[in-house]
Write a protein that holds these residues in place. Sequence first.
Motif, PDB file in Angstrom:
ATOM      1  N   VAL A   1       0.696  -1.246  -0.109  1.00  0.00           N
ATOM      2  CA  VAL A   1       0.007  -0.021   0.012  1.00  0.00           C
ATOM      3  C   VAL A   1       0.855   1.294  -0.096  1.00  0.00           C
ATOM      4  O   VAL A   1       1.889   1.228   0.885  1.00  0.00           O
ATOM      5  CB  VAL A   1      -0.949   0.038   1.355  1.00  0.00           C
ATOM      6  N   PHE A   2       0.727   2.228  -1.069  1.00  0.00           N
ATOM      7  CA  PHE A   2       1.413   3.243  -0.969  1.00  0.00           C
ATOM      8  C   PHE A   2       0.535   4.466  -0.605  1.00  0.00           C
ATOM      9  O   PHE A   2      -0.598   4.763  -1.049  1.00  0.00           O
ATOM     10  CB  PHE A   2       1.773   3.783  -2.470  1.00  0.00           C
ATOM     11  N   ARG A   3       1.250   5.258   0.322  1.00  0.00           N
ATOM     12  CA  ARG A   3       0.471   6.515   0.745  1.00  0.00           C
ATOM     13  C   ARG A   3       1.098   7.665  -0.311  1.00  0.00           C
ATOM     14  O   ARG A   3       1.953   8.404  -0.096  1.00  0.00           O
ATOM     15  CB  ARG A   3       0.957   7.018   2.009  1.00  0.00           C
TER      16      ARG A   3
ATOM     17  N   ARG B   1       2.291  11.000  -0.118  1.00  0.00           N
ATOM     18  CA  ARG B   1       3.681  11.291   0.682  1.00  0.00           C
ATOM     19  C   ARG B   1       4.701  11.185  -0.106  1.00  0.00           C
ATOM     20  O   ARG B   1       5.904  11.407  -0.016  1.00  0.00           O
ATOM     21  CB  ARG B   1       3.581  10.190   1.750  1.00  0.00           C
ATOM     22  N   CYS B   2       4.629  10.706  -1.559  1.00  0.00           N
ATOM     23  CA  CYS B   2       5.693   9.974  -2.477  1.00  0.00           C
ATOM     24  C   CYS B   2       6.297  11.193  -2.984  1.00  0.00           C
ATOM     25  O   CYS B   2       5.467  12.132  -3.400  1.00  0.00           O
ATOM     26  CB  CYS B   2       4.984   8.868  -3.389  1.00  0.00           C
ATOM     27  N   LYS B   3       7.699  11.088  -3.141  1.00  0.00           N
ATOM     28  CA  LYS B   3       8.191  12.145  -3.803  1.00  0.00           C
ATOM     29  C   LYS B   3       9.020  11.574  -5.112  1.00  0.00           C
ATOM     30  O   LYS B   3       9.743  12.390  -5.800  1.00  0.00           O
ATOM     31  CB  LYS B   3       9.478  12.839  -2.815  1.00  0.00           C
ATOM     32  N   GLY B   4       8.480  10.358  -5.457  1.00  0.00           N
ATOM     33  CA  GLY B   4       8.950   9.933  -6.943  1.00  0.00           C
ATOM     34  C   GLY B   4      10.382   9.881  -7.051  1.00  0.00           C
ATOM     35  O   GLY B   4      10.995   9.989  -8.172  1.00  0.00           O
ATOM     36  N   CYS B   5      11.237   9.403  -5.700  1.00  0.00           N
ATOM     37  CA  CYS B   5      12.475   9.141  -5.617  1.00  0.00           C
ATOM     38  C   CYS B   5      13.156   8.186  -6.850  1.00  0.00           C
ATOM     39  O   CYS B   5      14.176   7.992  -7.114  1.00  0.00           O
ATOM     40  CB  CYS B   5      13.084   9.246  -4.470  1.00  0.00           C
ATOM     41  N   GLU B   6      12.329   7.013  -6.923  1.00  0.00           N
ATOM     42  CA  GLU B   6      12.384   5.779  -7.770  1.00  0.00           C
ATOM     43  C   GLU B   6      13.444   4.971  -6.862  1.00  0.00           C
ATOM     44  O   GLU B   6      13.816   4.051  -7.513  1.00  0.00           O
ATOM     45  CB  GLU B   6      12.921   6.191  -8.973  1.00  0.00           C
ATOM     46  N   VAL B   7      13.637   5.149  -5.611  1.00  0.00           N
ATOM     47  CA  VAL B   7      14.406   4.111  -4.887  1.00  0.00           C
ATOM     48  C   VAL B   7      13.780   2.757  -4.749  1.00  0.00           C
ATOM     49  O   VAL B   7      14.482   1.684  -4.945  1.00  0.00           O
ATOM     50  CB  VAL B   7      14.905   4.735  -3.517  1.00  0.00           C
ATOM     51  N   CYS B   8      12.512   2.932  -4.602  1.00  0.00           N
ATOM     52  CA  CYS B   8      11.694   1.752  -4.456  1.00  0.00           C
ATOM     53  C   CYS B   8      11.746   0.930  -5.577  1.00  0.00           C
ATOM     54  O   CYS B   8      11.989  -0.343  -5.725  1.00  0.00           O
ATOM     55  CB  CYS B   8      10.313   1.691  -3.905  1.00  0.00           C
ATOM     56  N   ILE B   9      11.539   1.522  -6.825  1.00  0.00           N
ATOM     57  CA  ILE B   9      11.628   0.982  -8.064  1.00  0.00           C
ATOM     58  C   ILE B   9      12.838   0.365  -8.215  1.00  0.00           C
ATOM     59  O   ILE B   9      12.788  -0.995  -8.950  1.00  0.00           O
ATOM     60  CB  ILE B   9      11.323   2.047  -9.201  1.00  0.00           C
TER      61      ILE B   9
ATOM     62  N   VAL C   1      13.279   0.686   2.002  1.00  0.00           N
ATOM     63  CA  VAL C   1      14.221   1.628   1.337  1.00  0.00           C
ATOM     64  C   VAL C   1      13.298   3.147   1.181  1.00  0.00           C
ATOM     65  O   VAL C   1      14.268   4.014   1.032  1.00  0.00           O
ATOM     66  CB  VAL C   1      15.100   1.294   0.098  1.00  0.00           C
ATOM     67  N   CYS C   2      12.303   3.045   1.261  1.00  0.00           N
ATOM     68  CA  CYS C   2      11.803   4.320   1.091  1.00  0.00           C
ATOM     69  C   CYS C   2      11.921   5.228   2.016  1.00  0.00           C
ATOM     70  O   CYS C   2      11.707   5.165   3.438  1.00  0.00           O
ATOM     71  CB  CYS C   2      10.109   4.190   1.119  1.00  0.00           C
ATOM     72  N   PRO C   3      12.318   6.612   1.640  1.00  0.00           N
ATOM     73  CA  PRO C   3      12.797   7.456   2.891  1.00  0.00           C
ATOM     74  C   PRO C   3      11.647   8.166   3.403  1.00  0.00           C
ATOM     75  O   PRO C   3      11.768   9.135   4.253  1.00  0.00           O
ATOM     76  CB  PRO C   3      13.459   8.622   1.975  1.00  0.00           C
TER      77      PRO C   3
HETATM   78  S1  SF4 Z   1      10.965   5.141  -2.331  1.00  0.00           S
HETATM   79 FE1  SF4 Z   1      10.609   6.955  -3.096  1.00  0.00          FE
HETATM   80  S2  SF4 Z   1       9.494   6.680  -5.255  1.00  0.00           S
HETATM   81 FE2  SF4 Z   1       9.118   4.932  -3.936  1.00  0.00          FE
HETATM   82  S3  SF4 Z   1       7.404   5.233  -2.680  1.00  0.00           S
HETATM   83 FE3  SF4 Z   1       9.127   6.139  -1.464  1.00  0.00          FE
HETATM   84  S4  SF4 Z   1       9.085   8.191  -2.002  1.00  0.00           S
HETATM   85 FE4  SF4 Z   1       8.087   7.141  -3.614  1.00  0.00          FE
END
Ligand code: SF4
Lengths: 89, 89, 275, 275, 367, 367, 183, 183
Positions: B10-12, B15-23, B62-64
């Motif tokens: 589940v993604f909030r 709150r996401c900043k699109g950093c792509e680290v999770c990707i 990893v999500c900051p």
């Molecule tokens: S790691 Fe970055 S891109 Fe992925 S959910 Fe967290 S903030 Fe968004």
Amino acid sequence: MSVVVMERVVFREDRCKGCEVCIAVCPQKIIALDSRINKLGYRSAAVKDQEACTSCGLCARVCPDAVISVYRPARPAKPAPAGEGRKAS
Amino acid sequence: MSVVVMERVVFREDRCKGCEVCIAVCPQKIIALDSRINKLGYRSAAVKDQEACTSCGLCARVCPDAVISVYRPARPAKPAPAGEGRKAS
Amino acid sequence: MSSIVERIPVYEPPKSLSDVSSHYCPGCTHGATHRIVAEVMDELGLTDKAVGIASVGCSVLAYNYFECDMQQAAHGRAPAVATGVKRVRPELVVWTYQGDGDLASIGTNEVIHAALRGEKITVIFINNAIYGMTGGQAAPTTLIGQKTATTPFGRDKSWSGSPIHLSEMLALQEGAAFIARTSTHNPAHLGRTRAAIKRAFQTQLEGKGFSLVEILSTCPTNWGMTPVEALKWVEEQMVPVYPLGIFKDWQADGARSPAAAGAAAKSAKPAEGGK
Amino acid sequence: MSSIVERIPVYEPPKSLSDVSSHYCPGCTHGATHRIVAEVMDELGLTDKAVGIASVGCSVLAYNYFECDMQQAAHGRAPAVATGVKRVRPELVVWTYQGDGDLASIGTNEVIHAALRGEKITVIFINNAIYGMTGGQAAPTTLIGQKTATTPFGRDKSWSGSPIHLSEMLALQEGAAFIARTSTHNPAHLGRTRAAIKRAFQTQLEGKGFSLVEILSTCPTNWGMTPVEALKWVEEQMVPVYPLGIFKDWQADGARSPAAAGAAAKSAKPAEGGK
Amino acid sequence: MTKSASSAPAGGVPVLMKGNEALGEAAIRAGCRAFFGYPITPQSELPAYMARRMPEEDGVFLQAESELAAINMVYGAAGAGVRVMTSSSSPGISLKQEGISYIAGAELPAVIVNIMRGGPGLGSIMPGQSDYFQATKGGGHGDYRLVVYGPATVQELVDLTIRAFNVADRYRSPVMILGDGILGQMMEPVVFPTEKPAEVAKPWATTGRQGTRGRNVVNSLYLAAEELEAHNLRLQAKFAEMHSNEVIYESIIPEGAEVVCVAYGTTARVVKSAIAMARQEGIKVGLIRPISLWPFPDEAFVNLPDTVRSVLTVEMSAGQMVEDVRLALNGRLPVHFYGRMGGMWPIPRDVLAEIKKAAGREAGVAR
Amino acid sequence: MTKSASSAPAGGVPVLMKGNEALGEAAIRAGCRAFFGYPITPQSELPAYMARRMPEEDGVFLQAESELAAINMVYGAAGAGVRVMTSSSSPGISLKQEGISYIAGAELPAVIVNIMRGGPGLGSIMPGQSDYFQATKGGGHGDYRLVVYGPATVQELVDLTIRAFNVADRYRSPVMILGDGILGQMMEPVVFPTEKPAEVAKPWATTGRQGTRGRNVVNSLYLAAEELEAHNLRLQAKFAEMHSNEVIYESIIPEGAEVVCVAYGTTARVVKSAIAMARQEGIKVGLIRPISLWPFPDEAFVNLPDTVRSVLTVEMSAGQMVEDVRLALNGRLPVHFYGRMGGMWPIPRDVLAEIKKAAGREAGVAR
Amino acid sequence: MQEVLIAGFGGQGIMSLGQLLTYAGMAEGKQVSWMPSYGPEQRGGAANCSVVLADGEDIGSPIVSEPDAAIVMNAPSLDKFEPAVRQGGFLVVNSSLSGRPAGRSDITVLEIPATELAGEMGNARVAGMIALGALVELTGMVSLQSLVDSLPKVLKAQLVPLNVEALGRGQTLAREGAPARAR
Amino acid sequence: MQEVLIAGFGGQGIMSLGQLLTYAGMAEGKQVSWMPSYGPEQRGGAANCSVVLADGEDIGSPIVSEPDAAIVMNAPSLDKFEPAVRQGGFLVVNSSLSGRPAGRSDITVLEIPATELAGEMGNARVAGMIALGALVELTGMVSLQSLVDSLPKVLKAQLVPLNVEALGRGQTLAREGAPARAR
Ligand code: SF4
Ligand SMILES: Cc1ncc(C[n+]2csc(CCOP(=O)(O)OP(=O)(O)O)c2C)c(N)n1
Ligand SMILES: Cc1ncc(C[n+]2csc(CCOP(=O)(O)OP(=O)(O)O)c2C)c(N)n1
Ligand code: SF4
Ligand code: SF4
Ligand code: SF4
Ligand code: SF4
Ligand code: SF4
Ligand SMILES: [Mg+2]
Ligand SMILES: [Mg+2]
């Protein structure tokens, strides 16, 4: 000015603070405090027996107040212990 | 409130900043950025294929921005890899 | 003035030491160390190109006692002041003279960062385990159990920690080229102190980096001892806590090379942790 | 509110982390580390008895992000502020969160002396090799050759010295009970970071002394990289310069015991010098 | 040498004590439970006293690594809700300016002692009063004010120290004791109160949530300018309240006074001696002695009798408080100044000479 | 984004530059050969500029480990006889107070820049003028004064920076540039001079004896009170000389002015805009703009026309310079104050409203 | 109001003398103050202290610039403070170290070879006590008994007897006026 | 005197737009000033800048509180600055992100879907240039040529052609008045 050759150790007595460190270190045990008080208010150290001095320089090397100069005769009567001269440390 | 059981991740999104680290970290390569911009001004990440998710939890770890929660079915279909659960690190 | 002298000087006060009586207490080794620094300045011919930085502590008046140019620095900041001088006049030989309160307490940051940057300065660090000038308060170097004005019941490890080993810490810095700890408690050790100070100045002259000599010293007045007792206390109490030696030497090969010394020091980490 | 849940949480955001969006840049590992600290606080049940000290740096607003009591400290002084809190309220768990500019530059003195005294506090030290908040100036941790606003031609060793290894230096202090360096560049290392932070807090809970975890971190914005590139840069550029591991651990036996670690570190001195 | 008291001096009866030590004891009796300091002459007896006494009171004495660390330890301890003090002398107080600004900005109660010496720079260890500007106008950055007390006797030092803790708590604001080196070093008989200090509730302090409340935050950062301005307006309102409530001064204006002297601290005692000498010569002279240096007792200057021809300010400085005197008078009377500097103190005879000048009894005008 | 100049901007022709960068370039053109600083917003462009430019000039740029280290590096370099500068913003300047007192005490020439932000404490990174007291009354300990300049345009920032180096050398005294964050951040066209700076002989500097002279000593310690007083009297004589020679201000008092505004720095520009608005409404308003904040231009307040009914001081602070305005007027005219705080700035319309109040044109009186 | 100045060099116990006098005054119900002044040296160097005793009235300046009575224990102190003594006042001089006789004729001067006498008593450090005993006898500013009673406040117990003796010795000398030159 | 305000969020190139306008004014011999204002964030967050252009007279306040002309690139900027524009002034709105239409009728409003148009041109970052081209066309405060000539001062060389195009696009939109609502 002429210098008394036979004084191996010269104390600038008005600089002495009577700390007795030179006394403790002299292997010949020939240094003692004077009874008179110098202008700093201390009893100055002095060598009682210049003849017994070996010019080892130890007293000068420990004196915190640069009171002492040490000399040896140009043709040393007793040679100073090796490695204790000024250049040797 | 009732919960849709089959969502393992589940993604909030706000709150996401699109950093792509999770990707980058998802072993199943099932996360991608959304096209729409969230209220922070970023394209949020989202899981394209919940079915393919193994509930490994790496994305959440990893999500900051603490965007992600990960679940596994009560009777796990595929067991989560050992040692990666919350208590294991 | 000249006379026929039939004696040869074994020891005469150095010319770089000013011909004045100091304000130091009887038997205080600040005096002996001053003399030794001046001897090295004479020997290396530094009086005309050196700038000394006096710090705040009993040695604050050092600017009256050395014949080279001098600056008096704020408490703890001598390495920063020295950096200022050296960076704008790299041809000068810049050195500081600092107590353990000055260098190991308020001024730890300045000395660590000067070493880190590899400032080409020489630090004479007087460790007398106390604040002399202000009347005998505890320093970071004060020994466990030692009574001072601010540790009236003796330094308690669980409250104030253990004596700081600054030379060992500085030796870890790559910019530090020569780091040694010596003592003043007898003529032999005074000799080693002289040799270390000379090597420290040479380190600077050859542009190798930061150099520091930590010198175990006395404060008979605030220790409440005679000068001779105080020297003995250095030998018996301080030397075991503060091992003497060279911690870093750019000249030395093998384990003494900066990299190796750093590596040795860093070997405190035995294994990856976590889990 | 309650519902029949047929799924089991593998990971949920920790309760000790405030439910707000942070001001950190996308992908900045400050966020991940915040989350981990909060996880440990949850696990050890610290939220109600902890006081966190935010420092000056990008993490200055940490006081908005943790659910425990917080103080915001002047630049570099968080260990002093933490000391103030801990000494008057020893029952609290006191921790600081500091950047490398804050801790390894302006605040080196405070952290060293807190370690020296064996202050029972926990320091989370974010080493991102740069000053993030002020727009990317050099830190003492900046790598050789790294370009920053104040090293526009790359950090030059002969001018600014080499990266500082603060954990190694702190490990030399007897008062330091747990010192480790970890990284954030992948999930495994984040796990080790979590373990180290937990052990650091436990060190404090058990009253063993000073604890610190240095965490290699990213600053994608000022490094001019994407967050993913930045993680790679940590792994490839920073880790070789900053060896990971535990430098001091009161729990460990053998070489890891405080005394042994200190001794190992001190072995930088191979021999008496000075003739 | 005084024998060190191994325990507290008795309360309610006079005991002879050094100013610095009496100050320490007063703090303890005011409920001070932590002292963070760093040695510096001429205040070193104070930390030494605390080192002995604090353990007896289950309090904290810690010698910090520097003045910077000390003031920030004070910040931490004050934020954690205990009564806390630090002390230093001039150069050390300069180092504390950032921290003092933070303490004021974060609205923390704390007592800061400056036993002034000669400046500028390293100066000397002799007494001085040349940190008045720093104390009263803000040596740190930003718009803040400290309540500043300038005691003149050891008894007053004790009384004002106790008051300082109370005022600090009342306003959540740092309070400074600004003494000169003479006051710190001298001995006088002093009577300590026997009452216990009042317990002050500090619900804002970071004492751990303990399951009873939400998060407490101690902070001086307000990134949005609007918020920082609002915070500043709140601070200014507090300072205005202090200005209304916390003025203290001594004023002795004899009928027919020709000159009014203004002086604080030990200098005021010297001036009193000079005034006595003047009286014997038939010159009537008044004295305004500010005790709170900030807020400055402007009101003391309002209804001076018509006989007063001029005002003479005397300080151990090049002239600092004299600006506040001029501001208070706002041009109504000529203001003369007599100062000694750098560790020198005025002596009664010289002050008398200045009084005569100010009275127009002798040629020449003080600068 | 401005592209970073890889070399010096041309002299003699206008170039568009940020205040912080123009300041750096001005210093270099004034012969500044060393800069020691520590990052802080809103002045960070200045050290960054120096980091690029100094190597081109064979000068020293060094990022110090702290503001404390930076100011003491300045002490060392100034003592060694080179032109040297440091810069910071409010909290960092507080940390430098001990060092500034030392520099003043040891009589070393140096230029110190404070690009002020909102306070107290950590405050904010937005512009402010609330360090006026600190700068002009002595944030450090002891009796000393800095020459303090408050520039209002980027060109003036450049001109005053160059002047600062000359004045510092002339008096062997630290000089401060007190700019607000707006001035540091804004861009305006600026013309740099083309002349080379004059060489100043510094026979007192610690440049190594080089066999040519006796020992030089840089020092601020005078253990004997008599000597320290003599030193202070010498310093005071120097400050008196500065007071006679170094006052600069702009004064525009139109015939029939009802109100005179007083403001410095960017605030003075806002006030100018407000004065223009007032003129359009038929209200004649004058402006006194102190450029040297210390020495303060008392003389500008001497012969104001009889038409002036009151004075309005405007600052980005809770009211600091206003004390100097009151001292200068010494009760001759009522003084009003309008201030914004904490990173907020006054806008022309609001200043206009205050002008009207001060002119008695509208109900209400400014506090 | 009695203003007293005691001067000498560090190590002569100058500060304790002043404190003793202060305690004695306090014991007699007087207003009292004591104020030290040192040189920069940790050991040795000039040292003096001011004592003010007052009946009823508040004490103004705690620093004595024109003493009613003074003790000078060495030569520099004699040079510095002899001229300061108020007309009609009292001056006790340690003639062992004063280098020269005092010159004032408008004050009462008592010269005592205090250091020598103290040496005879076995401890050079009690020289000051001899001088103080004499001063108190001359001026009557406090009673000798008050001094004796206050000794335990400034000295270790084992030193008290010798110091009582020294005070008495001073008293006797002052009474006898010999070898004093009371003019 | 022309007072201009350009507002949006970090990353939209707000500061460069203002600098470009300032350079152009300078090139035309005007008095000029530029002044940035940021939020606390290093990335993202609110950002705006003030530009003042004057002929002859000195520039007073460099901070524009009541602009003669403004560009607002997102919704919060529209909310904050629309009311500030001086009566009879000009407002260019990036309707792609403004969330709502502008409401003032006493000023000239031009709404352009600048972000979308920029996206069509291949780079969302030139949205601001489109808006600036339009504003300059509406107000005539500087010539488009001066802007074009100044572009190399604020941009890397390779970006200049695209930005010239964007300026031109804005100019055309303003000339056509479509999809603008000029009231
Ligand atoms: S790691 Fe970055 S891109 Fe992925 S959910 Fe967290 S903030 Fe968004
Ligand atoms: C900022 C500041 N803090 C404190 C002092 C007071 N002070 C003078 S010397 C000194 C310490 C002296 O100790 P150390 O450095 O060990 O030198 P030592 O006297 O023992 O040789 C202190 C704290 C000062 N002058 N300035
Ligand atoms: C006394 C003082 N000096 C300087 C600053 C400016 N400043 C704010 S944050 C910072 C450093 C930030 O770097 P770091 O500690 O590495 O934290 P990061 O932002 O990288 O996480 C500085 C120098 C300040 N606020 N106070
Ligand atoms: S030189 Fe040697 S033997 Fe001679 S007095 Fe000195 S220590 Fe004694
Ligand atoms: S060591 Fe020097 S000062 Fe000490 S007693 Fe001997 S000569 Fe005198
Ligand atoms: S839990 Fe694992 S598999 Fe599922 S989305 Fe996250 S990283 Fe991918
Ligand atoms: S106080 Fe101690 S360190 Fe200072 S001079 Fe005396 S003996 Fe030496
Ligand atoms: S500037 Fe760097 S450290 Fe700061 S929030 Fe952004 S990425 Fe993180
Ligand atoms: Mg010491
Ligand atoms: Mg960082």
